[in-house]
Scaffold this motif. Structure first.
Motif, PDB file in Angstrom:
ATOM      1  N   SER A  69     -24.814 -78.378 -25.481  1.00  0.00           N
ATOM      2  CA  SER A  69     -24.179 -78.832 -25.717  1.00  0.00           C
ATOM      3  C   SER A  69     -23.064 -77.694 -26.014  1.00  0.00           C
ATOM      4  N   GLY A  70     -21.929 -78.384 -26.705  1.00  0.00           N
ATOM      5  CA  GLY A  70     -20.315 -77.483 -25.967  1.00  0.00           C
ATOM      6  C   GLY A  70     -20.125 -76.789 -24.710  1.00  0.00           C
ATOM      7  N   SER A  71     -19.523 -75.147 -24.873  1.00  0.00           N
ATOM      8  CA  SER A  71     -19.626 -75.233 -24.089  1.00  0.00           C
ATOM      9  C   SER A  71     -18.923 -73.312 -23.573  1.00  0.00           C
ATOM     10  N   PHE A  72     -19.140 -72.263 -22.573  1.00  0.00           N
ATOM     11  CA  PHE A  72     -19.284 -71.219 -22.508  1.00  0.00           C
ATOM     12  C   PHE A  72     -18.813 -70.646 -21.260  1.00  0.00           C
ATOM     13  N   ASP A  73     -18.621 -70.028 -21.100  1.00  0.00           N
ATOM     14  CA  ASP A  73     -18.482 -68.983 -19.636  1.00  0.00           C
ATOM     15  C   ASP A  73     -19.259 -68.125 -19.516  1.00  0.00           C
ATOM     16  N   VAL A  74     -20.080 -67.859 -18.348  1.00  0.00           N
ATOM     17  CA  VAL A  74     -20.680 -67.031 -17.703  1.00  0.00           C
ATOM     18  C   VAL A  74     -20.630 -65.847 -16.655  1.00  0.00           C
ATOM     19  N   VAL A  75     -19.969 -64.825 -16.537  1.00  0.00           N
ATOM     20  CA  VAL A  75     -19.438 -63.725 -15.878  1.00  0.00           C
ATOM     21  C   VAL A  75     -20.157 -63.733 -15.175  1.00  0.00           C
ATOM     22  N   LEU A  76     -19.819 -63.433 -13.637  1.00  0.00           N
ATOM     23  CA  LEU A  76     -21.316 -62.763 -13.142  1.00  0.00           C
ATOM     24  C   LEU A  76     -20.691 -61.742 -12.091  1.00  0.00           C
ATOM     25  N   ASP A  77     -21.505 -60.521 -12.300  1.00  0.00           N
ATOM     26  CA  ASP A  77     -21.132 -59.338 -11.218  1.00  0.00           C
ATOM     27  C   ASP A  77     -21.996 -58.878 -10.773  1.00  0.00           C
TER      28      ASP A  77
END
Length: 138
Positions: A69-77
């Motif tokens: 549900s909804g959204s979010f960002d995944v920052v990969l490094d």
């Protein structure tokens, strides 16, 4: 260890079955969707929009994230470069291989993040300090 190519990490389609009578959709994750057997499931919710989660890497564990549900960002490094991927569809997931630093941020109101992982919890599998991760990734 060599650097993981972040460009090869992409959203993965989860099979979706649409009801012909308009009663909604059903998505199924079976053995052919993930390259590992699921050994642990957990989910994040009620995360304030200005908070972040993650902030670690794994030595062995692989992880599949889904925005139920909804959204979010995944920052990969990978220790050399960074890339951000937005999750906002319950029929798309993000497979994160071991050896990648991950941070989750920009949670929308009502966001729910489902995490399917390849291993049971073992603190020894976590790299929690970024400098330790940089040393590990070289």
């Amino acid at each position: 260890m060599s650097y993981i190519n972040l460009e090869k990490i992409a959203l993965k389609e989860i099979p979706k079955i649409s009801d012909p009578d308009g009663r909604g959709n059903l998505s199924v994750i079976e053995k052919d969707v993930l390259p590992f057997v699921i050994k642990r499931v957990y989910y994040l919710y009620d995360v304030p929009s200005d908070s972040s989660r993650g902030g670690h890497a794994h030595i062995e564990l692989q992880q599949f994230l889904i925005a139920l549900s909804g959204s979010f960002d995944v920052v990969l490094d990978n220790g050399k470069s960074r890339r951000s991927i937005t999750l906002n569809r319950p029929n798309k997931g993000l497979l994160i291989p071991s050896g990648v630093w991950r941070e989750l941020e920009n949670f929308s109101a009502g966001a729910v993040c489902l995490s399917l992982v390849s291993e049971v919890y073992q603190e020894s599998d976590y790299i929690r300090e970024y400098q330790d991760f940089l040393n590990y990734s070289k």
